[in-house]
Structures are given as C-alpha cells and as structure tokens.
Design an enzyme around this catalytic site. Structure first.
Site, PDB file in Angstrom:
ATOM      1  N   TRP A 271      -7.853  28.390  52.885  1.00  0.00           N
ATOM      2  CA  TRP A 271      -8.461  27.418  51.976  1.00  0.00           C
ATOM      3  C   TRP A 271      -9.758  27.959  51.389  1.00  0.00           C
ATOM      4  O   TRP A 271      -9.796  29.058  50.868  1.00  0.00           O
ATOM      5  CB  TRP A 271      -8.641  26.065  52.666  1.00  0.00           C
ATOM      6  CG  TRP A 271      -7.364  25.424  53.127  1.00  0.00           C
ATOM      7  CD1 TRP A 271      -6.940  25.250  54.416  1.00  0.00           C
ATOM      8  CD2 TRP A 271      -6.297  24.873  52.309  1.00  0.00           C
ATOM      9  NE1 TRP A 271      -5.709  24.633  54.457  1.00  0.00           N
ATOM     10  CE2 TRP A 271      -5.294  24.387  53.175  1.00  0.00           C
ATOM     11  CE3 TRP A 271      -6.103  24.744  50.925  1.00  0.00           C
ATOM     12  CZ2 TRP A 271      -4.119  23.782  52.721  1.00  0.00           C
ATOM     13  CZ3 TRP A 271      -4.935  24.127  50.470  1.00  0.00           C
ATOM     14  CH2 TRP A 271      -3.964  23.659  51.356  1.00  0.00           C
ATOM     15  N   SER A 272     -10.853  27.213  51.498  1.00  0.00           N
ATOM     16  CA  SER A 272     -12.053  27.539  50.721  1.00  0.00           C
ATOM     17  C   SER A 272     -12.868  28.705  51.242  1.00  0.00           C
ATOM     18  O   SER A 272     -13.832  29.108  50.591  1.00  0.00           O
ATOM     19  CB  SER A 272     -12.948  26.306  50.594  1.00  0.00           C
ATOM     20  OG  SER A 272     -12.390  25.391  49.681  1.00  0.00           O
ATOM     21  N   ILE A 273     -12.513  29.269  52.385  1.00  0.00           N
ATOM     22  CA  ILE A 273     -13.160  30.530  52.746  1.00  0.00           C
ATOM     23  C   ILE A 273     -12.873  31.578  51.666  1.00  0.00           C
ATOM     24  O   ILE A 273     -13.633  32.529  51.489  1.00  0.00           O
ATOM     25  CB  ILE A 273     -12.702  30.994  54.142  1.00  0.00           C
ATOM     26  CG1 ILE A 273     -13.379  30.129  55.214  1.00  0.00           C
ATOM     27  CG2 ILE A 273     -13.040  32.462  54.391  1.00  0.00           C
ATOM     28  CD1 ILE A 273     -13.016  30.479  56.631  1.00  0.00           C
TER      29      ILE A 273
END
Length: 378
Positions: free
Chosen positions: A73-75
């Site tokens: 995801w947003s990593i």
C-alpha cells in the site's frame, strides 16, 4: 558478530543479539492475531535484522517464505518520493518549480502556481479526482493523469494539507515521466531497486506472481461505497481485496501498489538513513537527503483528520520517535517504515492481515519500531 537463526514455521532469518527484542516482538505478534509478517532493521546500510514468519494464507497452510512479497500500500509513496529526491539532487528536477514547467497541461484550471513540492507534501489540493472514476481507470495512466491535469485545486496550494492517498503517485509519477522519459516504475527499477539489488516492484511482472502473499482484508473491510478516510470520498472505490487481482499488480500505481517485503523496503530506504549511500551504492548526496526535512505543513490533515507534519515526500517526526531527524510512512492496514538519519537506522515491517483502522492499525508496527530502538542502546 553472532547471528541467530530460527526454526522453520516459527521465526526465520537473521538477527543480531542486541536486536533480540525485535525477534521477540514479531514472535508475539504472530502468536496473536497476525497471520504472516516480516521485519527488517538496517544500520549504516547493512541488515542487522531480517526476519519473517507465519503464513501466507488465511487458512494458515502455506508458509511465509524468505522471498515472499506482498502489496505494501502507501509505503510505495516513500519509493516514489525517493525517485523525486534523486532527480532533484541530480539537478534534473527543481522541487520549487511550478509543476507546469515539466507538465504544461497541468497549468489548466488555475494550477499554474502549484509547485513540485506541493505534490510531495499532500498540499496541492488534488486529494482525489473530481470527475467520477471507475476502479479500472487506475490502470490507465493517461486517464488518471489527464483528469488530474484538467481539474482545479480544492484549496490554495501550499496553504492546507489533505492526504493524496492515490493521486499523489500519479502526480509525482507524471512529473518523473516528463523529466526522464520513463515511467515511475521503470525509473525506480533501473535507478533505485536495480543498483541496490532490492526486491521491490512498482508494477509487478508476472514472473513474480508465485511469490505474492495475498492481502487479508480486515473483518469489517469497508464496502466499495464506504467513506474510508484513506480514500475519501471513495472516488474511485479501492476495496482492500483489489490488491489480490492481477490487474492491480500489473499496473503502476506509485502511491499504493508497490510489492516487496521488509528486507527490500529497508534495503531501499537505508540509502536515505545513510546520507545517500548504502552497501557501497550512492544515490543521493547528504544534502539531497536533508531535503526530506524541509517542513511543508504542520497541522491537521483535513482528509485524515489527525495532526501531521509533512516534509518532502515523508511524514516527519511529531514526537513519537526518539530522534528529531526521523521520517516515516505507513501502509494501509499496518505496515510501516521509519528512517532515522540521526541513528542511521531504517526499520520496516509488513504483514498480510490488514488491521481494522479503528483498532490496532498502527500498534503492531509501533511495537516493532520501539523494539529496534532498544537494540541501539543494548
């Protein structure tokens, strides 16, 4: 240096003695509700912890392996930000220049004053699309970027922050494409992951499908119509299970569909922690790394509804980390990476079971990070 090795199906990998608390914490999490997970710690660019354990499936029948990878995801945003920082350090990208200098169409609808740094700090006023988007539109780069270029900002850029959960990747990615002639995923693969030997992918080739650990959505996963704060107002809907589809894997969604593991996240972000160099590879100057700490916003993020400090591409330490020159970002469901330039340490963790955002979404990762800091003083 003595390294500990662990039995199959429990915790496997390497761990310096002084970081034993990380191993113990990971084992405790896997004995609880977690299904499969991995954690890594790099100090001075070298791995001192590389652990994994548990299962790759909800039925707990398939082991999480050394080279298992999952959607983080947003990593992914930290990888995209690093690409922009590298280009800025080379002099190919001016973070203080108008976006339209590189992407002329972006000047439409009053956006001539939006700067590149606004894109990297969630202050550009484009937290989602105004025009209705189908989930499938995320797989069409031209549709996603041209619609953002055409719309007006929701606030005066630079004056407020609102988490650009999905749009940030397209915005920064299109600037990278205009500057380099390469997609964000290709630039990252050739200029970052390749030189570092990091097993992280933005746009996953089919040859890696057999290693992918599926995401396990939280029990009360939001419906496609839910007003989820990570995707408010749900345009387009991004249900958690979409990460398990081939269409999602193959696309380049530079804010949300990176595939990797704790080891590969740490391998990349340790460059930043090490002043631009890791394991003999230099990607940034020390001065280029320091640009992360140019604070762009401090206050309440109007999308997330929580206090945030945004630098260039990363969240900045708001007091929960021991050292001031620290930055971080997390992935939907619980994954996290912390980069501490004072300690020259990177801590990363990933898991397949997504946490309920209302309960323990950040607690698991926080425990692992604090365990890593214990190792620094051991």
């Amino acid at each position: 240096m003595r390294r500990l090795r662990f039995a199959p199906m429990t915790i496997q990998g390497i761990c310096e003695d002084r970081f034993g608390a990380v191993r113990e914490t990971l084992a405790t999490l896997l004995e609880g509700d977690d299904v499969g997970a991995a954690a890594a710690v790099y100090v001075d660019g070298e791995p001192v912890v590389d652990l994994w354990g548990g299962y790759a499936d909800a039925a707990r029948t398939v082991a999480w392996e050394r080279d298992s990878i999952t959607n983080v995801w947003s990593i992914t945003k930290t990888m995209t930000a690093l690409c922009a920082l590298i280009l800025a350090d080379r002099g190919d990208l001016d973070l203080d220049a108008p976006v339209a200098e590189y992407w002329p169409e972006f000047a439409a609808a009053g956006k001539g004053g939006v700067l590149v740094r606004h894109l990297l700090s969630h202050t550009a006023g484009l937290p989602t699309w105004d025009e209705p988007m189908a989930t499938e539109d995320l797989y069409d780069w031209e549709i996603a970027t041209s619609r953002l270029a055409a719309q007006a900002p929701r606030w005066e850029p630079g004056t407020r922050a609102g988490y650009h959960a999905v749009t940030q990747g397209y915005l920064v990615g299109e600037v990278v494409r205009r500057v380099t002639g390469r997609s964000l995923g290709r630039f990252f693969a050739e200029e970052v992951a390749g030189p570092l030997g990091a097993d992280f992918h933005i746009g996953l080739p089919a040859e890696h499908d057999h290693r992918v650990v599926p995401i396990i959505p939280p029990p009360a996963a939001p419906s496609p119509e839910a007003d989820d704060p990570r995707n408010r107002p749900g345009n387009p809907p991004v249900p958690p299970a979409i990460a398990n589809t081939l269409a999602w894997r193959r696309a380049e969604i530079p804010a949300a569909n990176g595939h990797g593991n704790a080891r590969s996240i740490g391998a990349v972000q340790s460059v930043l922690a090490g002043g631009g160099t890791a394991r003999g590879v230099r990607l940034l100057s020390p001065e280029g790394c320091e640009r992360v700490f140019e604070e762009q916003f401090r206050g309440t993020d109007q999308i997330l509804g929580v206090p945030m400090r945004y630098g260039i591409g990363y969240g900045l330490n708001g007091g929960w980390l021991p050292n001031p020159r620290s930055c971080f970002w997390g992935g939907w469901g619980g994954s996290l990476v912390v980069v501490d330039l004072d300690a020259r340490m990177t801590v990363s963790c990933v898991m397949n079971r997504m946490a309920d955002p209302a309960s323990d979404a950040g607690q698991r990762a926080f425990l692992l990070v604090m365990a890593a800091y214990e190792g620094l003083t051991a």
